[in-house]
Design an enzyme around this catalytic site. Structure first.
Site, PDB file in Angstrom:
ATOM      1  N   ASP A  35       4.533  -0.866 -13.024  1.00 29.84           N
ATOM      2  CA  ASP A  35       4.413  -2.316 -13.166  1.00 29.84           C
ATOM      3  C   ASP A  35       3.180  -2.605 -14.025  1.00 29.84           C
ATOM      4  OD1 ASP A  35       2.140  -2.144 -11.566  1.00 29.84           O
ATOM      5  OD2 ASP A  35       3.068  -3.018  -9.789  1.00 29.84           O
ATOM      6  N   SER A  61      -4.651  -1.097  -4.109  1.00 30.17           N
ATOM      7  CA  SER A  61      -3.194  -1.019  -4.236  1.00 30.17           C
ATOM      8  C   SER A  61      -2.708   0.287  -4.842  1.00 30.17           C
ATOM      9  CB  SER A  61      -2.687  -2.187  -5.085  1.00 30.17           C
ATOM     10  OG  SER A  61      -3.347  -2.195  -6.339  1.00 30.17           O
ATOM     11  N   HIS A  84       0.155  -0.604 -12.096  1.00 32.47           N
ATOM     12  CA  HIS A  84       0.199   0.648 -11.334  1.00 32.47           C
ATOM     13  C   HIS A  84       1.049   1.720 -11.990  1.00 32.47           C
ATOM     14  CE1 HIS A  84      -0.347  -2.738  -8.437  1.00 32.47           C
ATOM     15  NE2 HIS A  84      -1.393  -2.001  -8.127  1.00 32.47           N
TER      16      HIS A  84
END
Ligand SMILES: *[C@@H]1O[C@H](CO)[C@@H](O)[C@H](O)[C@H]1NC(C)=O
Ligand SMILES: *[C@@H]1O[C@H](CO)[C@@H](O)[C@H](O)[C@H]1NC(C)=O
Ligand SMILES: *[C@@H]1O[C@H](CO)[C@@H](O)[C@H](O)[C@H]1NC(C)=O
Length: 395
Positions: free
Chosen positions: A360, A39, A363
């Site tokens: 977040d 991600s 990340h």
């Protein structure tokens, strides 16, 4: 009002001049960037299948200019580190997700992104998300692209294109720890079966065969990111309730041990695979440096320029302070560091997004990605070795 406007204009002019100085000396640029990973670099592959790991909802992408601030599936507010590295190396546009239906034909000549939120080195990693693309599958997909390139360019030109004009990046491994080995519930059996040494050996053995497979498909300029200080992400800090200036011990220790063996693995591959140029991006030390001294960063010339371009949306104040916090995410909720609930439409979001290292609970923000990318492209051997990406591209 009028003075304010004049001031902004002057500032923008100055910044444009600075930008030209920064980017004007670029001699060689990269034609294609092929991106593998999780991600941290997913550009939207997870939009195309059912999974619990998704980022195609607001406010993700709020600062992504190319989509006008609409979510794209990137797990950050703007560009990922892979997007920015491509930009710095002169790539045209961003590498599109392999699974996007319009990633076809000559589009693939700029590169393709195979990365997937939740993916890892091991096939089983990320199974709590139900679906995700592990690195084996990403390589299967790359093999498909590879055959399409043969058809587009002819075999010998395609090979040349792979070896000389393309760059390959692999940003993977965090989920093998966070969403496999360290999972509080699910991995109890796994952990009982494997002590850390065995688990890390298993990862390295698997990763070796995957990197060799990439080489077999004619990749030569290959940059591999190590695992960052995963004990310092808001999710882990919240879960373990550590103090604001502390990180969680075990995840970081595992990362350091794995990273040591990864360094040896890349050296081994450089020795054994003729023409192979494996470059280590030492994300661990880079991120840790910023996390420990947040106020010092966010101020380098390049990052400041980029951030100031968002001047009209955001406040000037935040920028001149460097990063305000490296413990709390800009977007997230729950627990001591707002680290339990991922970023989504109902999350609370900070005002000054460029003042946060973390977008977040997992990340980095675009502002942090800008800083990291700049070091990996043009930095010294502490952060990227045996050469930086600018040098790698020019080989
Ligand atoms: C592919 O489709 C996406 C989503 O509709 C769009 O944003 C993108 O610009 C398209 N890419 C190309 C190369 O046409
Ligand atoms: C992992 O997945 C790949 C690709 O689907 C497959 O080829 C491989 O056999 C799998 N490995 C294991 C150990 O399940
Ligand atoms: C790529 O795919 C072809 C055709 O399916 C297969 O024969 C070959 O072994 C694959 N190569 C790699 C390195 O995965």
């Amino acid at each position: 009002m009028a003075t304010g406007l004049a001031w902004v204009t002057l500032l923008l002019l100055l910044l444009c001049a600075m930008a030209t100085g920064d980017e004007g000396d670029q001699e060689t640029s990269v034609s294609a960037s092929f991106v593998f990973g999780d991600s941290l670099v997913d550009a939207g592959n997870n939009n195309y299948f059912n999974t619990l790991s998704k980022a195609d909802m607001a406010p993700n992408g709020i600062d992504f200019a190319a989509s006008g601030g609409e979510p794209t599936g990137r797990y950050t507010n703007g560009r990922t580190i892979a997007d920015i590295i491509g930009e710095l190396l002169g790539q045209k546009g961003y590498s599109p997700p392999f699974l996007a239906p319009n990633t076809t034909g000559s589009v693939i000549l700029n590169g393709v992104n195979y990365a997937s939120g939740g993916g890892g080195i091991l096939n089983g990693t990320g199974r709590i998300f139900v679906n995700r693309l592990g690195l084996d599958i990403q390589l299967d997909y790359f093999n498909t692209t590879r055959q399409q390139l043969d058809e587009l360019l002819g075999k010998s030109q395609a090979k040349e294109f792979m070896m000389k004009k393309s760059i390959f990046s692999v940003t993977i491994g965090s989920n093998d720890f966070l969403n496999n080995y360290l999972l509080p519930v699910l991995s109890a059996r796994e952990r009982a079966r494997l002590n850390p040494d065995d688990f890390i050996n298993e990862l390295i053995t698997k990763f070796r065969s995957q990197l060799i497979r990439l080489y077999t498909l004619d990749a030569r300029k290959i940059v591999v990111a190590n695992v960052g200080p995963i004990g310092c992400i808001p999710y882990q800090k919240t879960l373990n309730g550590v103090k604001e200036n502390e990180c969680v011990g075990l995840p970081n220790e595992l990362a350091v041990q794995y990273n040591g063996q990864l360094r040896d693995l890349l050296a081994e591959l450089n020795d054994n695979l003729p023409g192979g140029q494996f470059v280590l991006a030492n994300v661990y030390d880079l991120v840790l440096e910023v996390l420990t001294n947040p106020g010092k960063y966010g101020k380098n010339r390049f990052a400041r320029f980029e951030i100031l371009l968002n001047l009209l949306q955001q406040t000037v104040k935040a920028i001149n302070q460097g990063f305000k916090t490296s413990s709390y995410p800009c977007c997230g909720d729950g627990g001591q560091y707002q680290g339990y609930i991922p970023c989504g439409p109902t999350s609370s979001m900070c005002d000054d997004r460029s003042a946060y290292v973390f977008w977040d609970p997992y990340h980095p923000s675009e502002a942090a990605n800008l800083l990291f990318a700049k070091y990996i492209v043009d930095g010294g051997t502490k952060y990227v070795s045996p050469m930086n990406l600018r040098q790698l591209v020019q080989l």
